[in-house]
Design a protein around this motif. Structure first.
Motif, mmCIF file in Angstrom:
data_model
loop_
_atom_site.group_PDB
_atom_site.id
_atom_site.type_symbol
_atom_site.label_atom_id
_atom_site.label_comp_id
_atom_site.label_asym_id
_atom_site.label_seq_id
_atom_site.Cartn_x
_atom_site.Cartn_y
_atom_site.Cartn_z
ATOM 1 N N ASN A 79 71.285 52.061 -32.819
ATOM 2 C CA ASN A 79 70.376 50.918 -32.629
ATOM 3 C C ASN A 79 69.885 50.354 -33.960
ATOM 4 O OD1 ASN A 79 70.545 51.235 -29.838
ATOM 5 N ND2 ASN A 79 68.549 52.235 -29.638
ATOM 6 N N ARG A 191 57.608 56.175 -23.386
ATOM 7 C CA ARG A 191 57.218 55.012 -22.583
ATOM 8 C C ARG A 191 55.956 55.287 -21.759
ATOM 9 N NH1 ARG A 191 62.894 55.086 -21.735
ATOM 10 N NH2 ARG A 191 62.597 55.914 -19.624
ATOM 11 N N GLU A 207 54.631 49.172 -24.201
ATOM 12 C CA GLU A 207 55.105 48.065 -25.031
ATOM 13 C C GLU A 207 53.965 47.097 -25.323
ATOM 14 O OE1 GLU A 207 57.669 44.175 -24.098
ATOM 15 O OE2 GLU A 207 58.889 46.002 -24.035
ATOM 16 N N ILE A 211 52.691 46.010 -29.044
ATOM 17 C CA ILE A 211 52.722 44.609 -29.480
ATOM 18 C C ILE A 211 51.352 44.174 -29.972
ATOM 19 C CG2 ILE A 211 52.935 42.229 -28.648
ATOM 20 C CD1 ILE A 211 55.215 43.192 -26.846
ATOM 21 N N LEU A 221 57.274 41.542 -32.201
ATOM 22 C CA LEU A 221 58.386 42.222 -31.558
ATOM 23 C C LEU A 221 59.639 41.370 -31.638
ATOM 24 C CD1 LEU A 221 59.246 44.728 -29.876
ATOM 25 C CD2 LEU A 221 58.777 43.356 -27.835
ATOM 26 N N ARG A 223 62.727 42.909 -30.707
ATOM 27 C CA ARG A 223 63.523 43.375 -29.581
ATOM 28 C C ARG A 223 63.051 44.758 -29.152
ATOM 29 N NH1 ARG A 223 70.024 44.716 -29.874
ATOM 30 N NH2 ARG A 223 70.376 45.017 -27.635
ATOM 31 N N ASN A 224 63.086 45.036 -27.864
ATOM 32 C CA ASN A 224 62.873 46.388 -27.363
ATOM 33 C C ASN A 224 64.198 46.840 -26.764
ATOM 34 O OD1 ASN A 224 62.049 48.827 -26.312
ATOM 35 N ND2 ASN A 224 60.316 48.023 -25.167
ATOM 36 N N ASP A 226 66.357 49.017 -24.777
ATOM 37 C CA ASP A 226 66.056 49.915 -23.658
ATOM 38 C C ASP A 226 67.258 50.794 -23.311
ATOM 39 O OD1 ASP A 226 64.783 51.097 -21.538
ATOM 40 O OD2 ASP A 226 65.165 49.443 -20.137
ATOM 41 N N GLN A 231 62.187 57.107 -24.331
ATOM 42 C CA GLN A 231 61.417 56.415 -25.360
ATOM 43 C C GLN A 231 61.712 54.915 -25.414
ATOM 44 O OE1 GLN A 231 63.432 59.169 -27.839
ATOM 45 N NE2 GLN A 231 61.549 59.783 -28.903
ATOM 46 N N HIS A 232 60.698 54.161 -25.834
ATOM 47 C CA HIS A 232 60.907 52.786 -26.273
ATOM 48 C C HIS A 232 61.599 52.826 -27.639
ATOM 49 C CE1 HIS A 232 58.546 50.657 -23.285
ATOM 50 N NE2 HIS A 232 57.472 51.392 -23.544
ATOM 51 N N CYS A 233 62.472 51.860 -27.883
ATOM 52 C CA CYS A 233 62.993 51.628 -29.229
ATOM 53 C C CYS A 233 62.626 50.185 -29.570
ATOM 54 C CB CYS A 233 64.502 51.831 -29.289
ATOM 55 S SG CYS A 233 65.212 51.528 -30.931
ATOM 56 N N MET A 234 61.413 50.017 -30.091
ATOM 57 C CA MET A 234 60.865 48.687 -30.351
ATOM 58 C C MET A 234 61.109 48.303 -31.808
ATOM 59 S SD MET A 234 57.314 48.971 -28.127
ATOM 60 C CE MET A 234 56.958 50.679 -28.563
#
Length: 239
Positions: A79, A191, A207, A211, A221, A223-224, A226, A231-234
């Motif tokens: 990512n 999350r 999220e 933010i 932000l 992109r998140n 998914d 986990q979130h990958c923000m």
């Protein structure tokens, strides 16, 4: 799955690290103080209670064999789109689990391993010397500053650590300064919207909360992504 969840809960939350420094409760518009979660420090930022830092005693758990299955760390690094000449900081690097994986991908760049616990940094130093890794720099961070030069980082990675920062506003200011104009911050947090993620609430983040806090620091932000199990990958960029 139940065994994995029990192991995760045992190690992640029974080993808080409490530095021998009294909590600073001087007046500050950013923070408020009140009792909350037993795993929190009683200090709140933008409606979120800050969690205790996981202690160095949990170091072996950070390198557990099950981590790839639980977190899909290979996908996380994909990512990030790491380039050979990237300069990347792992804030809250712990024992260096992600540091050494990134060092292989950014062979002509530098990986800064930043942590506030000397024991964690010593472990990274030992491995760096043992394996003769030339592109890892160990940095002793502070509670308010990451100690990296301005405009020097292509990417910043924070894995399940931001929610433990005693001074999130100040840390984000320091991180933003260190990022290049087109730099990216990868915020990885369990999350908070997902009740099936077997992690205590104080160690999760939604999220929307992320933010809100990043916006206050001048980050937005981008992109998140998914595609991680829990986990979130923000991905945040400069506003």
């Amino acid at each position: 799955m139940k065994k994995v969840a029990k192991t995760l809960l045992l190690f992640l939350f029974l080993l808080p690290w409490q530095p021998g420094i009294a909590q600073d409760k001087s007046p500050n518009a950013n923070y408020t103080y009140k009792k909350g979660d037993p795993n929190g420090i009683g200090k709140w930022y933008m409606g979120r209670e800050i969690a205790y830092v996981m202690g160095y005693q949990g170091m072996q758990w950070l390198d557990r064999p099950e981590r790839e299955e639980e977190e899909n760390t290979t996908t996380l690094l994909l990512n990030m789109g790491i380039e050979p000449e990237d300069n990347i900081a792992d804030i809250g690097a712990g024992s260096g689990y992600h540091v050494f994986k990134m060092a292989k991908l950014a062979g002509r760049g530098l990986i800064y391993a930043v942590d506030i616990q000397d024991e964690m940094l010593e472990e990274i130093n030992k491995r760096t010397e043992r394996d003769q890794i030339k592109n890892v720099r160990v940095i002793k961070g502070g509670e308010k500053i990451i100690n990296i030069a301005e405009n020097s980082l292509d990417k910043v990675l924070m894995v399940d650590v931001y929610h433990e920062f005693n001074y999130p506003a100040e840390m984000l200011t320091s991180i933003k300064k260190a990022l290049k104009s087109d730099g990216k911050l990868f915020l990885i947090e369990y999350r908070g919207e997902d009740g099936s993620v077997p992690i205590k609430k104080i160690h999760k983040m939604t999220e929307a909360q992320a933010i809100k806090e990043m916006k206050a620091a001048g980050l937005k932000l981008h992109r998140n992504i998914d595609n991680l199990p829990w986990q979130h990958c923000m991905v945040f960029i400069k506003n």
